[in-house]
Enzyme design. Structure first.
Site, PDB file in Angstrom:
ATOM      1  N   LYS A   1       0.788  -1.407   0.134  1.00 13.51           N
ATOM      2  CA  LYS A   1      -0.027   0.157   0.086  1.00 13.51           C
ATOM      3  C   LYS A   1       0.858   1.170  -0.042  1.00 13.51           C
ATOM      4  CE  LYS A   1      -1.854   1.818   4.142  1.00 13.51           C
ATOM      5  NZ  LYS A   1      -1.461   3.109   4.174  1.00 13.51           N
ATOM      6  N   ASN A   2       1.824   1.317   0.869  1.00 19.40           N
ATOM      7  CA  ASN A   2       2.706   2.461   1.059  1.00 19.40           C
ATOM      8  C   ASN A   2       3.525   2.715  -0.278  1.00 19.40           C
ATOM      9  OD1 ASN A   2       1.260   2.884   3.130  1.00 19.40           O
ATOM     10  ND2 ASN A   2       2.892   2.747   4.733  1.00 19.40           N
TER      11      ASN A   2
ATOM     12  N   CYS B   1      -5.292  12.829  13.193  1.00 15.80           N
ATOM     13  CA  CYS B   1      -5.904  11.529  12.925  1.00 15.80           C
ATOM     14  C   CYS B   1      -5.818  10.795  14.238  1.00 15.80           C
ATOM     15  CB  CYS B   1      -4.709  10.837  12.054  1.00 15.80           C
ATOM     16  SG  CYS B   1      -3.401  10.074  12.651  1.00 15.80           S
TER      17      CYS B   1
ATOM     18  N   ARG C   1      -0.029  14.594  13.582  1.00 15.35           N
ATOM     19  CA  ARG C   1       0.583  14.302  12.199  1.00 15.35           C
ATOM     20  C   ARG C   1       0.720  15.574  11.442  1.00 15.35           C
ATOM     21  NH1 ARG C   1      -1.449   8.922   9.792  1.00 15.35           N
ATOM     22  NH2 ARG C   1       0.640   8.874   8.734  1.00 15.35           N
TER      23      ARG C   1
ATOM     24  N   ASP D   1       4.316  19.947   7.979  1.00 18.68           N
ATOM     25  CA  ASP D   1       5.002  21.159   7.875  1.00 18.68           C
ATOM     26  C   ASP D   1       6.210  20.871   7.107  1.00 18.68           C
ATOM     27  OD1 ASP D   1       5.379  19.476  10.033  1.00 18.68           O
ATOM     28  OD2 ASP D   1       7.011  21.027  10.987  1.00 18.68           O
TER      29      ASP D   1
ATOM     30  N   ASP E   1       4.543   0.671  12.061  1.00 18.39           N
ATOM     31  CA  ASP E   1       3.409  -0.043  11.706  1.00 18.39           C
ATOM     32  C   ASP E   1       3.161  -1.551  12.103  1.00 18.39           C
ATOM     33  OD1 ASP E   1       2.543   2.294  10.320  1.00 18.39           O
ATOM     34  OD2 ASP E   1       2.985   1.643   8.336  1.00 18.39           O
TER      35      ASP E   1
ATOM     36  N   VAL F   1       8.318   7.076  16.631  1.00 18.32           N
ATOM     37  CA  VAL F   1       8.007   7.515  15.494  1.00 18.32           C
ATOM     38  C   VAL F   1       6.655   8.295  15.880  1.00 18.32           C
ATOM     39  CG1 VAL F   1       7.520   7.244  12.900  1.00 18.32           C
ATOM     40  CG2 VAL F   1       8.992   5.665  14.168  1.00 18.32           C
TER      41      VAL F   1
ATOM     42  N   ARG G   1      -8.819  -0.564   4.634  1.00 18.42           N
ATOM     43  CA  ARG G   1      -7.778   0.546   4.169  1.00 18.42           C
ATOM     44  C   ARG G   1      -6.455  -0.106   3.670  1.00 18.42           C
ATOM     45  NH1 ARG G   1      -7.009   5.762   7.324  1.00 18.42           N
ATOM     46  NH2 ARG G   1      -5.622   5.941   5.402  1.00 18.42           N
TER      47      ARG G   1
HETATM   48  C1  UD1 Z   1       4.136   7.041   6.352  1.00 21.65           C
HETATM   49  C2  UD1 Z   1       3.165   5.625   6.175  1.00 21.65           C
HETATM   50  C3  UD1 Z   1       2.631   5.374   7.712  1.00 21.65           C
HETATM   51  C4  UD1 Z   1       3.983   5.064   8.553  1.00 21.65           C
HETATM   52  C5  UD1 Z   1       4.969   6.276   8.614  1.00 21.65           C
HETATM   53  C6  UD1 Z   1       6.046   6.081   9.624  1.00 21.65           C
HETATM   54  C7  UD1 Z   1       2.526   6.037   4.020  1.00 21.65           C
HETATM   55  C8  UD1 Z   1       1.336   6.241   3.291  1.00 21.65           C
HETATM   56  N1  UD1 Z   1       2.175   6.050   5.393  1.00 21.65           N
HETATM   57  O1  UD1 Z   1       3.349   7.884   6.910  1.00 21.65           O
HETATM   58  O2  UD1 Z   1       1.996   3.985   7.356  1.00 21.65           O
HETATM   59  O3  UD1 Z   1       3.651   4.601   9.785  1.00 21.65           O
HETATM   60  O4  UD1 Z   1       5.423   6.440   7.467  1.00 21.65           O
HETATM   61  O5  UD1 Z   1       6.869   4.880   8.798  1.00 21.65           O
HETATM   62  O6  UD1 Z   1       3.419   5.837   3.611  1.00 21.65           O
HETATM   63  N2  UD1 Z   1       6.371  14.612  10.755  1.00 21.65           N
HETATM   64  C9  UD1 Z   1       6.172  15.846  10.867  1.00 21.65           C
HETATM   65  N3  UD1 Z   1       6.142  16.786   9.971  1.00 21.65           N
HETATM   66  C10 UD1 Z   1       5.877  16.453   8.701  1.00 21.65           C
HETATM   67  C11 UD1 Z   1       5.872  15.075   8.268  1.00 21.65           C
HETATM   68  C12 UD1 Z   1       6.286  14.193   9.341  1.00 21.65           C
HETATM   69  O7  UD1 Z   1       6.647  16.481  12.107  1.00 21.65           O
HETATM   70  O8  UD1 Z   1       5.686  17.450   7.921  1.00 21.65           O
HETATM   71  C13 UD1 Z   1       6.530  13.844  11.620  1.00 21.65           C
HETATM   72  C14 UD1 Z   1       5.444  12.792  12.043  1.00 21.65           C
HETATM   73  O9  UD1 Z   1       4.472  13.557  12.993  1.00 21.65           O
HETATM   74  C15 UD1 Z   1       5.805  11.729  12.622  1.00 21.65           C
HETATM   75  C16 UD1 Z   1       7.279  11.492  11.964  1.00 21.65           C
HETATM   76  O10 UD1 Z   1       7.590  12.745  11.256  1.00 21.65           O
HETATM   77  O11 UD1 Z   1       6.122  11.699  13.857  1.00 21.65           O
HETATM   78  C17 UD1 Z   1       7.265  10.704  10.799  1.00 21.65           C
HETATM   79  O12 UD1 Z   1       5.976  10.635   9.802  1.00 21.65           O
HETATM   80  P1  UD1 Z   1       6.109  10.485   8.308  1.00 21.65           P
HETATM   81  O13 UD1 Z   1       7.311   9.522   8.160  1.00 21.65           O
HETATM   82  O14 UD1 Z   1       6.043  11.479   7.568  1.00 21.65           O
HETATM   83  O15 UD1 Z   1       4.701   9.389   8.263  1.00 21.65           O
HETATM   84  P2  UD1 Z   1       3.758   9.465   6.988  1.00 21.65           P
HETATM   85  O16 UD1 Z   1       4.706   9.758   5.630  1.00 21.65           O
HETATM   86  O17 UD1 Z   1       2.633  10.111   7.158  1.00 21.65           O
END
Ligand code: UD1
Length: 418
Positions: free
Chosen positions: A22-23, A116, A121, A124, A305, A327, A397
């Site tokens: 999926k990811n 969420c 989440r 930024d 995950d 994470v 999902r």
């Molecule tokens: C993706 C995966 C999700 C997985 C996660 C961590 C997809 C569709 N989803 O989510 O299943 O649990 O990686 O492996 O691939 N963060 C910020 N600012 C940002 C972006 C992220 O502070 O702009 C923080 C988040 O709050 C979190 C950490 O960075 O604490 C990791 O998030 P991120 O790796 O971005 O997760 P996703 O890409 O949303």
């Protein structure tokens, strides 16, 4: 609304074919918007999230066909670079279209995802990254509006190696003017595949799979549509392996074993016997499940995950274990539900302390997100008696045919309408 009913306490044995990830497929589908052509994607799992992404691509103006795991995305002609709130709020990964749409159309309007079930989440890093690439960003009515005739390459350093932000910025930077360097980039296999896919389309990317990704921008007209096979879903595979360590002997087929190294190492620490070939991994339940502490981390560490599923296994370990999620600090909505099944777990901040019990007992529980649902399914399969898991749309999902797959291993499990 559907619920899953499980008569637990039965051993599981057999093999299960793992679906495409999926990811990995979600950012690939977004990246298909970069090219004025027809992209073919194979091994696409039929999930609620992939269907949501199809809907979004269609609203944007692509013509999409999806049959038996084969997806074609025809993004020729005019594109409407808007991702509406109604879709983005149901699936955060919709935000992936931001980078490719700015790149293709010079502007994009994408709804902010909002919170969420497991914390704030934020996005930024995605937005600041685009700003650094010289996009003008405004917030209008809950939408991010990004504009740039052509983005301009630069160096972007993430405070944390975000998967989504890395994917979004790579997709935006592919057609930027000059060179972009992403420091502290995500190294997850799904990001590696996205970069390889973009390279096959004609992008110039190096440092793939390392913390520093370098993108030399090409003109968008140089990109061509290509075909791709989605990598196997390491989280689905990990879920079945953890279930196997709790309940019997399970082989996951068509996987990339090295993507599962962190979970295999932890399973071996429990005393489970794990063996692998080039494409299969088999796990066998130990006589006594040893308690094993686990801390989530970015790849190649133990995936957040799989944290919820690991806790389900630890509920019946012979002793106490400590599970820390570094994470996502607030991703524990499965715990009160596992406690309903008789688990003994305390949570403080981002640390769960699990005291293994002799057995779990069936009870009605509620699923709250994709991986929490997987954890409850494992808990229910362990538990003696009947468990009803409500709100199972969450599981749909991210897991393809989950009851069929568990039933083929001997689970007594079915779906009912509530
Ligand atoms: C993706 C995966 C999700 C997985 C996660 C961590 C997809 C569709 N989803 O989510 O299943 O649990 O990686 O492996 O691939 N963060 C910020 N600012 C940002 C972006 C992220 O502070 O702009 C923080 C988040 O709050 C979190 C950490 O960075 O604490 C990791 O998030 P991120 O790796 O971005 O997760 P996703 O890409 O949303």
């Amino acid at each position: 609304m559907d619920k899953i009913v499980i008569n637990g306490g039965k051993p599981l044995k057999g093999s299960v074919k793992i679906s495409g990830a999926k990811n990995a497929v979600l950012p690939i589908m977004a990246a298909a918007l970069l090219v004025d052509g027809i992209t073919h994607v194979r091994r696409v799992p039929n999930l609620r999230d992939t269907r949501t992404m199809i809907k979004l691509l269609e609203m944007i103006g692509a013509k999409v066909k999806f049959k038996n795991g084969d997806l074609t995305i025809d993004a020729r002609g005019k594109i409407n670079p808007v991702a509406p709130y109604e879709l983005v709020k149901t699936m955060r990964a919709s935000f992936y279209v931001l980078g490719p749409l700015v790149s293709r159309c010079g502007e994009a309007k994408v709804s902010m995802p909002g919170g969420c079930a497991w914390g704030p989440r934020p996005v930024d890093y995605h937005i600041n990254g685009l700003k650094k690439l010289s996009a003008k960003i405004e917030l209008e009515g809950g939408y991010i509006v990004a504009r740039a005739k052509r983005l301009i390459g630069t160096t972007i350093r993430f405070d944390y190696p975000s998967v989504g932000a890395t994917g979004n910025i790579v997709m935006a930077a592919v057609t930027a003017e000059g060179q972009t360097k992403i420091e502290n980039a995500a190294r997850e296999p799904e990001i590696v595949q996205l970069c390889e896919f973009l390279k096959a389309m004609g992008a110039d990317i190096s440092g793939i799979g390392t913390t520093d990704i370098i993108i030399n921008g090409v003109d968008i007209s140089e990109l061509t549509a290509v075909e791709i096979d989605v990598i196997p879903d390491r989280i689905e595979a990990g879920t079945f392996l953890i279930a196997g360590a709790a309940l019997g002997e399970i082989t996951v087929q068509d996987v990339i074993p090295e993507h599962l190294d962190s979970v295999i190492d932890k399973l071996r620490e429990t005393g489970a016997i794990v063996s692998s070939t080039s494409s299969d991994v088999t796990v066998r339940k130990p006589d006594i499940i040893k308690p094993v502490d686990m801390t989530t981390a970015v790849y190649p560490g133990f995936a957040t995950d799989l944290q919820a599923q690991w806790i389900a296994l630890m509920t019946i370990a012979a002793g106490s274990s400590v599970i820390t999620d570094t994470v996502y600090h607030d991703r524990f909505s499965h715990i009160p539900e596992l406690i309903r099944l008789g688990a003994q777990i305390d949570v403080e901040n981002n640390v769960a302390s699990v005291t293994g019990v002799k057995e779990l007992k069936g009870a009605p529980v509620m699923s709250t997100d994709i991986r929490a649902s997987a954890s409850l399914i494992i808990g229910a399969l362990i538990a003696e008696g009947k468990t009803d898991i409500s709100r199972v749309y969450h599981i749909d999902r991210g897991y393809e045919n989950i009851e069929e797959k568990f039933r083929s291993l001997g689970a007594d499990m079915w779906r009912e309408s509530e």
